[in-house]
Write a protein that holds these residues in place. Structure first.
Motif, PDB file in Angstrom:
ATOM      1  N   PHE A  20       0.845  -1.189   0.000  1.00 44.82           N
ATOM      2  CA  PHE A  20       0.000   0.000   0.000  1.00 44.82           C
ATOM      3  C   PHE A  20       0.882   1.242   0.000  1.00 44.82           C
ATOM      4  CE2 PHE A  20      -2.330   3.455   1.940  1.00 44.82           C
ATOM      5  CZ  PHE A  20      -3.549   3.392   1.296  1.00 44.82           C
ATOM      6  N   GLY A  21       1.889   1.261   0.855  1.00 40.50           N
ATOM      7  CA  GLY A  21       2.779   2.419   0.945  1.00 40.50           C
ATOM      8  C   GLY A  21       3.579   2.639  -0.316  1.00 40.50           C
ATOM      9  N   ILE A  22       4.160   1.580  -0.845  1.00 43.64           N
ATOM     10  CA  ILE A  22       4.929   1.709  -2.089  1.00 43.64           C
ATOM     11  C   ILE A  22       4.024   2.144  -3.226  1.00 43.64           C
ATOM     12  CG2 ILE A  22       6.264   0.432  -3.811  1.00 43.64           C
ATOM     13  CD1 ILE A  22       7.347  -1.286  -1.510  1.00 43.64           C
ATOM     14  N   GLY A  23       2.845   1.538  -3.308  1.00 50.98           N
ATOM     15  CA  GLY A  23       1.894   1.903  -4.359  1.00 50.98           C
ATOM     16  C   GLY A  23       1.423   3.334  -4.234  1.00 50.98           C
ATOM     17  N   PHE A  24       1.171   3.783  -3.009  1.00 45.00           N
ATOM     18  CA  PHE A  24       0.719   5.155  -2.793  1.00 45.00           C
ATOM     19  C   PHE A  24       1.796   6.145  -3.233  1.00 45.00           C
ATOM     20  CE2 PHE A  24      -0.398   8.924  -0.379  1.00 45.00           C
ATOM     21  CZ  PHE A  24      -1.772   8.946  -0.529  1.00 45.00           C
ATOM     22  N   LEU A  25       3.042   5.882  -2.853  1.00 39.61           N
ATOM     23  CA  LEU A  25       4.136   6.776  -3.244  1.00 39.61           C
ATOM     24  C   LEU A  25       4.351   6.786  -4.757  1.00 39.61           C
ATOM     25  CD1 LEU A  25       6.709   6.094  -0.413  1.00 39.61           C
ATOM     26  CD2 LEU A  25       5.363   8.151  -0.778  1.00 39.61           C
ATOM     27  N   LEU A  26       4.320   5.603  -5.372  1.00 43.18           N
ATOM     28  CA  LEU A  26       4.485   5.548  -6.829  1.00 43.18           C
ATOM     29  C   LEU A  26       3.338   6.247  -7.543  1.00 43.18           C
ATOM     30  CD1 LEU A  26       5.820   1.960  -7.560  1.00 43.18           C
ATOM     31  CD2 LEU A  26       7.014   4.120  -7.888  1.00 43.18           C
ATOM     32  N   TRP A  34      -2.833   3.145 -11.096  1.00 43.04           N
ATOM     33  CA  TRP A  34      -2.796   1.686 -10.964  1.00 43.04           C
ATOM     34  C   TRP A  34      -1.423   1.100 -11.245  1.00 43.04           C
ATOM     35  CZ3 TRP A  34      -6.745   0.439  -8.332  1.00 43.04           C
ATOM     36  CH2 TRP A  34      -7.923   1.161  -8.469  1.00 43.04           C
ATOM     37  N   ILE A  35      -0.361   1.896 -11.141  1.00 47.63           N
ATOM     38  CA  ILE A  35       0.969   1.421 -11.500  1.00 47.63           C
ATOM     39  C   ILE A  35       1.415   0.242 -10.631  1.00 47.63           C
ATOM     40  CG2 ILE A  35       2.181   3.130 -10.085  1.00 47.63           C
ATOM     41  CD1 ILE A  35       3.355   1.933 -13.490  1.00 47.63           C
ATOM     42  N   MET A  36       1.170   0.297  -9.333  1.00 45.63           N
ATOM     43  CA  MET A  36       1.621  -0.792  -8.459  1.00 45.63           C
ATOM     44  C   MET A  36       0.799  -2.050  -8.664  1.00 45.63           C
ATOM     45  SD  MET A  36       4.035  -1.322  -6.520  1.00 45.63           S
ATOM     46  CE  MET A  36       4.498  -2.838  -5.752  1.00 45.63           C
ATOM     47  N   LEU A  80      -2.190 -16.495   0.881  1.00 43.24           N
ATOM     48  CA  LEU A  80      -2.850 -15.428   1.639  1.00 43.24           C
ATOM     49  C   LEU A  80      -1.947 -14.205   1.793  1.00 43.24           C
ATOM     50  CD1 LEU A  80      -4.654 -17.466   4.444  1.00 43.24           C
ATOM     51  CD2 LEU A  80      -5.704 -16.275   2.518  1.00 43.24           C
ATOM     52  N   ILE A  81      -0.662 -14.445   2.043  1.00 43.75           N
ATOM     53  CA  ILE A  81       0.282 -13.338   2.209  1.00 43.75           C
ATOM     54  C   ILE A  81       0.455 -12.585   0.897  1.00 43.75           C
ATOM     55  CG2 ILE A  81       2.696 -12.774   2.690  1.00 43.75           C
ATOM     56  CD1 ILE A  81       2.640 -15.116   4.722  1.00 43.75           C
ATOM     57  N   LEU A  82       0.643 -13.295  -0.200  1.00 42.54           N
ATOM     58  CA  LEU A  82       0.789 -12.637  -1.502  1.00 42.54           C
ATOM     59  C   LEU A  82      -0.495 -11.927  -1.915  1.00 42.54           C
ATOM     60  CD1 LEU A  82       2.890 -15.291  -3.448  1.00 42.54           C
ATOM     61  CD2 LEU A  82       3.651 -13.047  -2.660  1.00 42.54           C
ATOM     62  N   SER A  83      -1.632 -12.506  -1.583  1.00 45.41           N
ATOM     63  CA  SER A  83      -2.909 -11.863  -1.910  1.00 45.41           C
ATOM     64  C   SER A  83      -3.112 -10.574  -1.122  1.00 45.41           C
ATOM     65  CB  SER A  83      -4.070 -12.809  -1.624  1.00 45.41           C
ATOM     66  OG  SER A  83      -3.972 -13.955  -2.429  1.00 45.41           O
ATOM     67  N   SER A  84      -2.657 -10.553   0.113  1.00 46.35           N
ATOM     68  CA  SER A  84      -2.796  -9.322   0.894  1.00 46.35           C
ATOM     69  C   SER A  84      -1.896  -8.220   0.336  1.00 46.35           C
ATOM     70  CB  SER A  84      -2.498  -9.574   2.371  1.00 46.35           C
ATOM     71  OG  SER A  84      -1.140  -9.917   2.551  1.00 46.35           O
ATOM     72  N   GLY A  85      -0.748  -8.586  -0.231  1.00 46.78           N
ATOM     73  CA  GLY A  85       0.083  -7.589  -0.902  1.00 46.78           C
ATOM     74  C   GLY A  85      -0.608  -7.015  -2.124  1.00 46.78           C
ATOM     75  N   LEU A  86      -1.283  -7.873  -2.890  1.00 49.51           N
ATOM     76  CA  LEU A  86      -2.028  -7.403  -4.056  1.00 49.51           C
ATOM     77  C   LEU A  86      -3.184  -6.501  -3.629  1.00 49.51           C
ATOM     78  CD1 LEU A  86      -2.542  -7.459  -7.101  1.00 49.51           C
ATOM     79  CD2 LEU A  86      -3.948  -9.492  -6.733  1.00 49.51           C
ATOM     80  N   GLY A  91      -5.590  -1.274  -3.126  1.00 45.80           N
ATOM     81  CA  GLY A  91      -6.101  -0.280  -2.189  1.00 45.80           C
ATOM     82  C   GLY A  91      -5.430   1.066  -2.363  1.00 45.80           C
ATOM     83  N   ALA A  92      -4.139   1.072  -2.659  1.00 47.59           N
ATOM     84  CA  ALA A  92      -3.434   2.333  -2.895  1.00 47.59           C
ATOM     85  C   ALA A  92      -4.007   3.051  -4.116  1.00 47.59           C
ATOM     86  CB  ALA A  92      -1.945   2.075  -3.077  1.00 47.59           C
ATOM     87  N   GLY A  93      -4.304   2.297  -5.166  1.00 43.09           N
ATOM     88  CA  GLY A  93      -4.902   2.901  -6.356  1.00 43.09           C
ATOM     89  C   GLY A  93      -6.269   3.480  -6.077  1.00 43.09           C
ATOM     90  N   ILE A  94      -7.070   2.778  -5.285  1.00 46.24           N
ATOM     91  CA  ILE A  94      -8.410   3.261  -4.949  1.00 46.24           C
ATOM     92  C   ILE A  94      -8.329   4.531  -4.109  1.00 46.24           C
ATOM     93  CG2 ILE A  94     -10.490   2.700  -3.616  1.00 46.24           C
ATOM     94  CD1 ILE A  94     -10.078  -0.231  -4.519  1.00 46.24           C
ATOM     95  N   VAL A  95      -7.444   4.537  -3.117  1.00 43.12           N
ATOM     96  CA  VAL A  95      -7.318   5.703  -2.240  1.00 43.12           C
ATOM     97  C   VAL A  95      -6.831   6.913  -3.023  1.00 43.12           C
ATOM     98  CG1 VAL A  95      -5.988   6.643  -0.300  1.00 43.12           C
ATOM     99  CG2 VAL A  95      -7.051   4.397  -0.109  1.00 43.12           C
TER     100      VAL A  95
END
Length: 107
Positions: A20-26, A34-36, A80-86, A91-95
């Motif tokens: 989420f953080g990396i996606g938000f910054l990118l 939707w880059i991340m 589950l762990i990889l899915s939560s990363g996705l 979520g970063a794109g939506i926010v």
């Protein structure tokens, strides 16, 4: 190797927050919402697979078949762990979309 429930929950939370953080910054810097979410599958492949990147071009058939075997042999906890990363990347794109629609301009 089995993973305890607290470790699984913490790992899922960490992957969600990390991507989420990396996606938000990118999204803020590159102005692409939707880059991340687009880059995340490549990152997931690099996390799961043990084949070097050049082998996907030189020995494609073996590299992709080994990738398929690695993905099908993942444990439920890993999925589950990889899915939560996705979900964090999406979520970063939506926010970012909601914030831009609300009038906030990031950079």
């Amino acid at each position: 190797m089995e993973m305890s429930l607290p470790v699984l929950i913490i790992s899922m939370l960490l992957f969600f927050v990390l991507f989420f953080g990396i996606g938000f910054l990118l999204n803020m810097l590159l102005r692409m919402s939707w880059i991340m979410a687009i880059i995340y599958p490549i990152i997931a492949i690099l996390i799961v697979d043990k084949v070097r990147l050049i082998e996907y071009f030189t020995n494609s058939k073996a590299a992709f078949s080994q990738l398929g075997q690695r993905f099908t042999s993942l444990a439920l906890a890993d999925i589950l762990i990889l899915s939560s990363g996705l979900l964090g990347a999406i979520g970063a794109g939506i926010v970012i979309k909601i914030l831009r629609k609300s009038g906030y301009r990031m950079f």
